[in-house]
Structure formats: C-alpha cells, structure tokens
Design an enzyme around this catalytic site. Structure first.
Site, PDB file in Angstrom:
ATOM      1  N   SER A 103       4.383 -10.428  22.227  1.00 60.98           N
ATOM      2  CA  SER A 103       5.737 -10.689  22.725  1.00 60.98           C
ATOM      3  C   SER A 103       5.808 -10.349  24.213  1.00 60.98           C
ATOM      4  O   SER A 103       5.033  -9.533  24.719  1.00 60.98           O
ATOM      5  CB  SER A 103       6.759  -9.851  21.959  1.00 60.98           C
ATOM      6  N   LYS A 137       9.171   3.468  18.778  1.00 61.81           N
ATOM      7  CA  LYS A 137      10.253   3.399  17.790  1.00 61.81           C
ATOM      8  C   LYS A 137       9.930   2.401  16.671  1.00 61.81           C
ATOM      9  O   LYS A 137      10.551   2.441  15.614  1.00 61.81           O
ATOM     10  CB  LYS A 137      11.589   3.058  18.449  1.00 61.81           C
ATOM     11  N   ASP A 138       8.947   1.509  16.896  1.00 61.63           N
ATOM     12  CA  ASP A 138       8.555   0.530  15.885  1.00 61.63           C
ATOM     13  C   ASP A 138       7.363   0.978  15.043  1.00 61.63           C
ATOM     14  O   ASP A 138       6.857   0.202  14.224  1.00 61.63           O
ATOM     15  CB  ASP A 138       8.208  -0.806  16.552  1.00 61.63           C
ATOM     16  N   THR A 140      23.142  -7.733  15.123  1.00 55.01           N
ATOM     17  CA  THR A 140      22.077  -6.723  15.155  1.00 55.01           C
ATOM     18  C   THR A 140      21.387  -6.694  13.798  1.00 55.01           C
ATOM     19  O   THR A 140      22.007  -6.994  12.774  1.00 55.01           O
ATOM     20  CB  THR A 140      22.614  -5.322  15.497  1.00 55.01           C
ATOM     21  N   ARG A 195      20.979   1.496  12.255  1.00 60.52           N
ATOM     22  CA  ARG A 195      21.619   2.501  13.112  1.00 60.52           C
ATOM     23  C   ARG A 195      22.725   1.880  13.944  1.00 60.52           C
ATOM     24  O   ARG A 195      23.848   2.413  14.019  1.00 60.52           O
ATOM     25  CB  ARG A 195      20.584   3.150  14.040  1.00 60.52           C
ATOM     26  N   ARG A 196      22.421   0.771  14.604  1.00 58.73           N
ATOM     27  CA  ARG A 196      23.426   0.129  15.449  1.00 58.73           C
ATOM     28  C   ARG A 196      24.599  -0.374  14.618  1.00 58.73           C
ATOM     29  O   ARG A 196      25.758  -0.223  15.000  1.00 58.73           O
ATOM     30  CB  ARG A 196      22.794  -1.014  16.238  1.00 58.73           C
ATOM     31  N   ARG A 206      17.638 -11.079  14.866  1.00 59.93           N
ATOM     32  CA  ARG A 206      16.280 -10.590  15.070  1.00 59.93           C
ATOM     33  C   ARG A 206      15.595 -11.486  16.078  1.00 59.93           C
ATOM     34  O   ARG A 206      16.014 -12.610  16.314  1.00 59.93           O
ATOM     35  CB  ARG A 206      15.477 -10.568  13.746  1.00 59.93           C
ATOM     36  N   GLY A 207      14.506 -10.979  16.660  1.00 59.12           N
ATOM     37  CA  GLY A 207      13.760 -11.735  17.645  1.00 59.12           C
ATOM     38  C   GLY A 207      13.638 -10.966  18.941  1.00 59.12           C
ATOM     39  O   GLY A 207      14.181  -9.870  19.091  1.00 59.12           O
ATOM     40  N   ASN A 208      12.882 -11.539  19.875  1.00 58.50           N
ATOM     41  CA  ASN A 208      12.707 -10.858  21.150  1.00 58.50           C
ATOM     42  C   ASN A 208      13.982 -10.956  21.988  1.00 58.50           C
ATOM     43  O   ASN A 208      14.994 -11.535  21.565  1.00 58.50           O
ATOM     44  CB  ASN A 208      11.477 -11.405  21.891  1.00 58.50           C
ATOM     45  N   VAL A 209      13.930 -10.379  23.180  1.00 61.63           N
ATOM     46  CA  VAL A 209      15.119 -10.325  24.029  1.00 61.63           C
ATOM     47  C   VAL A 209      15.686 -11.720  24.281  1.00 61.63           C
ATOM     48  O   VAL A 209      16.884 -11.958  24.118  1.00 61.63           O
ATOM     49  CB  VAL A 209      14.783  -9.621  25.362  1.00 61.63           C
ATOM     50  N   THR A 257      15.328 -14.473  22.575  1.00 56.43           N
ATOM     51  CA  THR A 257      15.857 -15.068  21.348  1.00 56.43           C
ATOM     52  C   THR A 257      17.249 -14.551  21.052  1.00 56.43           C
ATOM     53  O   THR A 257      18.171 -15.314  20.731  1.00 56.43           O
ATOM     54  CB  THR A 257      14.929 -14.769  20.165  1.00 56.43           C
ATOM     55  N   ARG A 258      17.435 -13.243  21.171  1.00 53.45           N
ATOM     56  CA  ARG A 258      18.737 -12.657  20.855  1.00 53.45           C
ATOM     57  C   ARG A 258      19.800 -13.052  21.883  1.00 53.45           C
ATOM     58  O   ARG A 258      20.949 -13.333  21.525  1.00 53.45           O
ATOM     59  CB  ARG A 258      18.611 -11.139  20.722  1.00 53.45           C
ATOM     60  N   CYS A 299      13.538   1.756   6.529  1.00 58.03           N
ATOM     61  CA  CYS A 299      14.123   0.716   7.393  1.00 58.03           C
ATOM     62  C   CYS A 299      15.589   0.430   7.073  1.00 58.03           C
ATOM     63  O   CYS A 299      16.256  -0.281   7.817  1.00 58.03           O
ATOM     64  CB  CYS A 299      13.304  -0.571   7.296  1.00 58.03           C
TER      65      CYS A 299
END
Length: 309
Positions: free
Chosen positions: A14, A86-87, A128, A132-133, A150-153, A155-156, A242
């Site tokens: 990514s 964090k992943d 999201t 948590r969010r 979901r997806g990379n920056v 994509t979102r 998760c």
C-alpha cells in the site's frame, strides 16, 4: 558484507506502507553510512488489502496484515518486516522479535468532514471500520450512525467524496507521512483517545538472526518502545480482539509513563476508564490497569472481550 543489498525489508504494497518502509530504509542508511541501494524493499500484497468489502474481524483479523510477510521472513526471503504496529497482533510467533520501534509520530486521529465531533451535523453518517472509532463516536454523539469504510487513505477519501458518508477518520501519522497533513481536523488525544500503538512503525526480524538485530539496533527509540509495549501489555490483559473497542493514550516523560485507557460496549452506550502512572518498562502496571477496567466493565462491555468472564 561486500555486495548490495545488505538487508531486504519486507513491506505491504500500500502507498502508506511503502512510505513507512522508505523511512525505515533512510534511517538504516543514515545510521550505517550506506547508500540507498544497500537496503532493498520487497513489497507484498497483504490479504487484508485484497478484501475491502467486509470488516477485518469477519475475515481473519489483524493476521491478514502480517501473514504473507511472516511467511517470507520465516523462509529467509527477507531479513526484516516493516509494520504499522497498531495492525500487528498482540501475540506474535516466538520465532520473531519486534526489534526496532521507530520514533513515534502523531498519535491522534483526524476527522475528515467536520471541524470537530461536536460540529458533525445532527444525524451524521460516519464511515469507519474501527470498533474504537465507532464506539467512541457513538458514546459522544449517539445521534450519529456508522457505515463501514475500509481501504487505504485514497480509497476512504474517495468514498467520502462519493457521498457514502458525511465524515470519516484517518490517522494523523499516516496523513503526515503521505504529505497530506492539511486534510481534516486533528482530534486532541486527551479528548479522543487513540488506538494502541497508533503512529508507531515497528521493524520485526527473526529471533535467531543476530546480524539483522545488530543492524536494526540503532533505529530503536526507547521512549516510543516503552509506550507501545505498555499499550500492548494492556491489550494482552484485556484479551481484546478485532471487535473490542479499546482506546488508550500513553505518554513518556523522564522515565515515567502515564496511561489513560477506556473500553466501550460495541454500540458506544457504555464506557469505563482507568489511568495509571508507572515506570517505563513496567509490564505489570498496564496489565493491572487492564484488570481494573474489566472489573468495572458492564456485561455489554465484557461481551466484546475474549477473556472477560
């Protein structure tokens, strides 16, 4: 070591992961006086990047970010893996070691679509995939609703532009690393607690690979390591998965850590918080804080934690 590359670094493919791997390569080359070609970046398409229409928890959890790199690392095809910490699963295979934690970047989330949580329009739809969010949002703004993003920056942000939601969240550190830190509004960490290990890059290698460990050693940032290892100890104590909404802010100051942590019910309606101050490197204190949180938790909160009984 007479021929390049001296090291092969595995990374997800990514855009953000590649930027993080490039930062790791730059720090390695600066530490050892190497040219860039001394460190080869070896990208892989992770399983978590292939399936974007379902929540991560439904398709295998955080292991989907690491399993391909783990296989390459175990087989010796790469010397080390670069991860967004964090992943990375809380419990890792014993054959690997998180040997370097780079200086931690901004821990905060950024809200895209409004200047603050309070300024989201009434009944706003927020995209999201992070429990948590979602829970933290609904705890503060129960009038809002959540749809999965979901997806990379890119994509979102594209989904937001397409009108699939009124707002979304992105990690400030990721945007900064991509040169996009002018997007959105930062949410102050004291008021909107971050994810465990948010903003931290970890470099992992084989536990028996002393050569690579020695080369990675100069990259390890002790204050950042103390923070994230305390946060991971908290996760272990909570038995989170998760589906578990866990928020934590841990700060290092002169050998001491101050930790504030909160856990939520899935719908955000219920929340408990605890805090503690303890010596950096003390793994028992965050575990005790996790136990205290679970002791205060309601049945609705405990339902989303593996080991809470």
């Amino acid at each position: 070591m007479s021929e390049y590359p001296f090291l092969k670094l595995g990374t997800r493919q990514s855009p953000l992961a590649m930027v993080q791997a490039e930062e790791t390569r730059r720090r390695l080359c600066e530490a050892h006086g190497w040219p860039e070609e001394a460190v080869e970046l070896v990208p892989v398409v992770a399983s978590g990047d292939k399936v974007l229409d379902r929540p991560l928890a439904e398709i295998g959890g955080k292991a989907l970010w690491t399993k391909e790199l783990d296989a390459w690392l175990a087989e010796g095809n790469i010397d080390a893996s670069v991860h967004s910490l964090k992943d990375v699963e809380t419990i890792r295979p014993d054959v690997f070691t998180l040997h370097a934690i780079l200086p931690r970047a901004d821990k905060r989330d950024r809200l895209i679509g409004a200047a603050s949580i309070a300024e989201l329009k009434e009944g706003a739809v927020v995209g999201t995939s992070a429990p948590r969010r979602a829970a933290q949002l609904l705890n503060q703004r129960p009038d809002c609703s959540v749809v999965m993003f979901r997806g990379n920056v890119a994509t979102r942000l594209g989904k937001l532009d397409a009108g699939e939601a009124d707002a979304t969240f992105l990690a400030a550190a990721g945007l900064e690393r991509l040169g996009q830190n002018d997007i959105g509004a930062p949410l102050e960490a004291e008021e909107w607690l971050p994810a465990p290990s948010q903003g931290a890059i970890a470099v992992e290698c084989r536990d028996d690979d002393k050569r690579t460990q020695e080369l990675l050693a100069p990259l390890d940032h002790a204050p950042s390591r103390a923070e994230v290892m305390a946060e991971r100890a908290l996760l272990l104590a909570l038995g989170g998965n998760c589906h578990s909404p866990i928020a934590v802010l841990c700060t290092h100051h002169v050998g001491q850590l101050t930790m504030r942590a909160a856990i939520f019910s899935a719908d955000g309606a219920e929340r408990v918080e605890e805090s503690a101050t303890f010596a950096a490197g003390d793994q028992n204190a965050p575990k005790a804080l996790g136990t205290a949180l679970l002791d205060k938790a309601t049945p609705a909160i405990r339902a989303v934690f593996d080991d809470a009984s």
